[in-house]
Design a protein around this motif. Structure first.
Motif, PDB file in Angstrom:
ATOM      1  N   ASP A   1      59.419  23.283  25.334  1.00 56.89           N
ATOM      2  CA  ASP A   1      59.954  24.644  25.423  1.00 56.89           C
ATOM      3  C   ASP A   1      61.380  24.661  24.891  1.00 56.89           C
ATOM      4  O   ASP A   1      62.214  23.821  25.286  1.00 56.89           O
ATOM      5  CB  ASP A   1      59.942  25.141  26.867  1.00 56.89           C
ATOM      6  CG  ASP A   1      58.523  25.280  27.409  1.00 56.89           C
ATOM      7  OD1 ASP A   1      57.581  25.101  26.618  1.00 56.89           O
ATOM      8  OD2 ASP A   1      58.369  25.549  28.609  1.00 56.89           O
TER       9      ASP A   1
ATOM     10  N   LYS B   1      48.889  15.701  22.514  1.00 53.89           N
ATOM     11  CA  LYS B   1      49.813  16.790  22.246  1.00 53.89           C
ATOM     12  C   LYS B   1      50.758  16.983  23.429  1.00 53.89           C
ATOM     13  O   LYS B   1      50.342  16.922  24.592  1.00 53.89           O
ATOM     14  CB  LYS B   1      49.051  18.079  21.960  1.00 53.89           C
ATOM     15  CG  LYS B   1      48.347  18.080  20.606  1.00 53.89           C
ATOM     16  CD  LYS B   1      47.798  19.446  20.265  1.00 53.89           C
ATOM     17  CE  LYS B   1      47.223  19.462  18.854  1.00 53.89           C
ATOM     18  NZ  LYS B   1      46.724  20.803  18.475  1.00 53.89           N
TER      19      LYS B   1
ATOM     20  N   ASN C   1      49.520  16.819  27.390  1.00 51.92           N
ATOM     21  CA  ASN C   1      48.063  16.966  27.416  1.00 51.92           C
ATOM     22  C   ASN C   1      47.415  15.615  27.758  1.00 51.92           C
ATOM     23  O   ASN C   1      47.650  14.618  27.066  1.00 51.92           O
ATOM     24  CB  ASN C   1      47.575  17.449  26.051  1.00 51.92           C
ATOM     25  CG  ASN C   1      46.123  17.904  26.086  1.00 51.92           C
ATOM     26  OD1 ASN C   1      45.351  17.488  26.950  1.00 51.92           O
ATOM     27  ND2 ASN C   1      45.755  18.755  25.156  1.00 51.92           N
TER      28      ASN C   1
ATOM     29  N   ARG D   1      53.861  19.632  24.852  1.00 50.01           N
ATOM     30  CA  ARG D   1      54.480  20.945  24.660  1.00 50.01           C
ATOM     31  C   ARG D   1      55.950  20.887  25.025  1.00 50.01           C
ATOM     32  O   ARG D   1      56.323  20.390  26.093  1.00 50.01           O
ATOM     33  CB  ARG D   1      53.779  22.004  25.512  1.00 50.01           C
ATOM     34  CG  ARG D   1      54.055  23.423  25.052  1.00 50.01           C
ATOM     35  CD  ARG D   1      53.488  24.428  26.027  1.00 50.01           C
ATOM     36  NE  ARG D   1      54.398  24.650  27.145  1.00 50.01           N
ATOM     37  CZ  ARG D   1      54.055  25.277  28.259  1.00 50.01           C
ATOM     38  NH1 ARG D   1      52.811  25.708  28.421  1.00 50.01           N
ATOM     39  NH2 ARG D   1      54.926  25.460  29.232  1.00 50.01           N
TER      40      ARG D   1
ATOM     41  N   ASP E   1      55.442  31.660  22.795  1.00 50.09           N
ATOM     42  CA  ASP E   1      55.186  31.412  24.209  1.00 50.09           C
ATOM     43  C   ASP E   1      54.072  32.361  24.661  1.00 50.09           C
ATOM     44  O   ASP E   1      54.244  33.578  24.650  1.00 50.09           O
ATOM     45  CB  ASP E   1      56.468  31.644  25.002  1.00 50.09           C
ATOM     46  CG  ASP E   1      56.317  31.280  26.473  1.00 50.09           C
ATOM     47  OD1 ASP E   1      55.171  31.136  26.921  1.00 50.09           O
ATOM     48  OD2 ASP E   1      57.342  31.162  27.159  1.00 50.09           O
TER      49      ASP E   1
ATOM     50  N   TRP F   1      54.420  22.313  19.715  1.00 50.23           N
ATOM     51  CA  TRP F   1      53.344  21.363  20.008  1.00 50.23           C
ATOM     52  C   TRP F   1      53.529  20.148  19.104  1.00 50.23           C
ATOM     53  O   TRP F   1      53.330  20.219  17.899  1.00 50.23           O
ATOM     54  CB  TRP F   1      51.975  21.995  19.764  1.00 50.23           C
ATOM     55  CG  TRP F   1      51.522  22.905  20.875  1.00 50.23           C
ATOM     56  CD1 TRP F   1      51.411  24.258  20.840  1.00 50.23           C
ATOM     57  CD2 TRP F   1      51.121  22.508  22.190  1.00 50.23           C
ATOM     58  NE1 TRP F   1      50.963  24.736  22.041  1.00 50.23           N
ATOM     59  CE2 TRP F   1      50.770  23.684  22.893  1.00 50.23           C
ATOM     60  CE3 TRP F   1      51.016  21.289  22.843  1.00 50.23           C
ATOM     61  CZ2 TRP F   1      50.335  23.668  24.214  1.00 50.23           C
ATOM     62  CZ3 TRP F   1      50.583  21.279  24.159  1.00 50.23           C
ATOM     63  CH2 TRP F   1      50.247  22.455  24.829  1.00 50.23           C
TER      64      TRP F   1
ATOM     65  N   TRP G   1      57.472  27.646  21.827  1.00 45.93           N
ATOM     66  CA  TRP G   1      56.876  26.344  22.125  1.00 45.93           C
ATOM     67  C   TRP G   1      56.811  25.510  20.860  1.00 45.93           C
ATOM     68  O   TRP G   1      56.663  26.037  19.758  1.00 45.93           O
ATOM     69  CB  TRP G   1      55.462  26.498  22.668  1.00 45.93           C
ATOM     70  CG  TRP G   1      55.372  27.147  24.010  1.00 45.93           C
ATOM     71  CD1 TRP G   1      56.392  27.418  24.870  1.00 45.93           C
ATOM     72  CD2 TRP G   1      54.177  27.604  24.645  1.00 45.93           C
ATOM     73  NE1 TRP G   1      55.925  28.012  25.998  1.00 45.93           N
ATOM     74  CE2 TRP G   1      54.568  28.143  25.897  1.00 45.93           C
ATOM     75  CE3 TRP G   1      52.845  27.611  24.297  1.00 45.93           C
ATOM     76  CZ2 TRP G   1      53.637  28.684  26.784  1.00 45.93           C
ATOM     77  CZ3 TRP G   1      51.912  28.145  25.178  1.00 45.93           C
ATOM     78  CH2 TRP G   1      52.312  28.682  26.416  1.00 45.93           C
TER      79      TRP G   1
END
Length: 453
Positions: free
Chosen positions: A342, A338, A327, A340, A150, A290, A288
């Motif tokens: 968490d 992409k 994204n 993300r 992160d 991706w 994270w």
């Protein structure tokens, strides 16, 4: 003169023969049967043999000629191909759920012929049945991703004073440090000077006898505090200095959180200048992922959605993640974007650089469904065999929706509760073709007998 006379006689003959040839071309093909044709057959069902041109009794497509031995099989002309396509569309219009049209008006669709496969035969070839049922539909999107730290929980200590590394408390990347644990100490004469000034200002404020006399030292004390904080001196360390009144020439850097050391580019005793990188610490309490999703899946994703993450390092264990960022820019080559995710990682199980799988399951409502094994694709059409009882089967064209796992959504062609063949579909199809060929053969026998009489 003699050759000239012969030439004058030949010219009319040539003209006459040309006119006769043109007349024969204008007439077109005669209705007489071609003696080179052995029989007529169907390109989709080669078992069908007919002596006359017509339509296939199984699929209603136009029959094509097959030449006698030595002649080879003829290829259909473009006109025949278009005619065959038209026949196929007519055949599709005649199937259940596929209404036909004629002259712009809807025509009544004829019923598909049934055929019989005895129950004993069905058992021999391993026929299993399934019902068309309404079931809840769940669509799953899958992707792969990489664990990264992160960025908001990553801290890089940069030297803000000139000095020397006096003591190195962390020695290598990967070392776990607790919150407020010492990382390293820097000897700095400038720091010693600033702390002595701070202590002297505290003494002046305390010895002042009036309120006005204390105001000036107090303003200078606040400025000295801000200068020490800019040098990475924590408020707790400043409070301790204010309490003890003992200036130190050493600055000890403390970890701002519980984390893992990522890099230590300095050595003990090394000379450091202002701006030099000292140590980097990452908080892996939240990591994270991706992941990449295809552009046709992005409309199903939105921030805040819960998603399940799995890793090969921990078989059978699921990690709960949340989509936090999508994204908006696509990769032009892979046609992916992409996303993300968490993930809480309190025990540091998920490590940066680790490959993981991301899986998002969505409820898509309820619909009529059949098993995937019940569908027999035949090019542009999808066929099922419906049980009509007592060994009778009806081939029926169905309109399918989306595939969900091992079931298909059925949009038209079936009713809820109807039984369909769920295995051995191609064997059932072969049985229907054999029966169709036998039926055609039996119809041809009386015609041959009548022809001999």
């Amino acid at each position: 003169m003699r050759p000239r006379k012969i030439f004058n006689k030949i010219i009319p003959l040539v003209v006459l023969m040309s006119l006769l040839g043109m007349a024969s071309c204008l007439k077109g093909p005669t209705a007489k049967k071609d003696s080179n044709i052995d029989y007529w057959t169907c390109t989709m069902h080669p078992s069908v043999h007919s002596k006359d041109q017509g339509k296939c009794p199984i699929c209603s497509m136009d029959l094509v000629p097959v030449m006698k031995k030595g002649g080879g099989e003829t290829k259909p002309s473009p006109a025949q191909t278009e005619q065959t396509k038209g026949s196929e569309m007519k055949g599709l219009a005649g199937m259940p759920g596929m209404p036909g049209t004629k002259g712009g008006a809807e025509t009544k669709a004829p019923q598909t012929s049934e055929f019989v496969v005895p129950v004993e035969r069905q058992q021999q070839i391993g026929v299993r049945w399934a019902k068309a049922e309404r079931k809840p539909l769940r669509h799953t999107i899958r992707s792969v991703g990489v664990i990264v730290p992160d960025r908001s929980r990553n801290w890089q200590f940069v030297s803000r004073v000139d000095g020397y590394v006096q003591k190195l408390n962390v020695t290598s990347p990967g070392q776990v440090v607790d919150k407020d644990a010492p990382l390293l100490s820097i000897y700095s004469p400038d720091l010693l000077t600033s702390e002595r000034e701070f202590v002297e200002l505290l003494r002046m404020r305390d010895e002042a006898k009036s309120k006005d006399a204390r105001e000036t030292p107090q303003r200078l004390i606040e400025s000295a505090k801000r200068r020490l904080q800019l040098w990475n001196v924590t408020p707790e360390q400043i409070a301790e200095l204010e309490k003890t009144r003992k200036a130190s020439d050493t600055l000890t850097l403390l970890s701002p959180f519980r984390g893992v050391v990522q890099s230590v580019p300095v050595e003990q005793g090394m000379n450091v200048k202002m701006g030099d990188m000292l140590v980097e610490v990452a908080d892996l309490g939240v990591v994270w992922v991706w992941a990449e999703f295809y552009e046709n899946e992005l409309s199903m994703l939105q921030p805040g959605q819960k998603i399940v993450v799995t890793a090969k390092s921990y078989p059978g264990e699921n990690f709960d993640g949340t989509i936090s960022l999508i994204n908006p820019f696509l990769d032009e080559m892979k046609r992916t974007a992409k996303v993300r995710i968490d993930i809480p990682n309190a025990d540091f199980k998920l490590r940066p650089g680790m490959y993981v799988n991301a899986e998002l399951a969505m409820n898509m409502g309820e619909a009529l469904t059949v098993p995937v094994s019940a569908i027999m694709p035949t090019g542009e059409r999808n066929v099922v065999f419906v049980d009509k009882g007592e060994g009778k089967l009806e081939p029926r064209i169905v309109q399918l929706g989306t595939k969900y796992g091992d079931i298909y959504e059925v949009q038209s062609g079936l009713q809820e509760g109807e039984r369909v063949v769920a295995s051995a579909n191609f064997l059932i199809d072969a049985e229907s073709k054999v029966q169709g060929a036998l039926k055609e053969f039996e119809q041809e026998k009386p015609e041959e007998a009548a022809g001999r009489q």
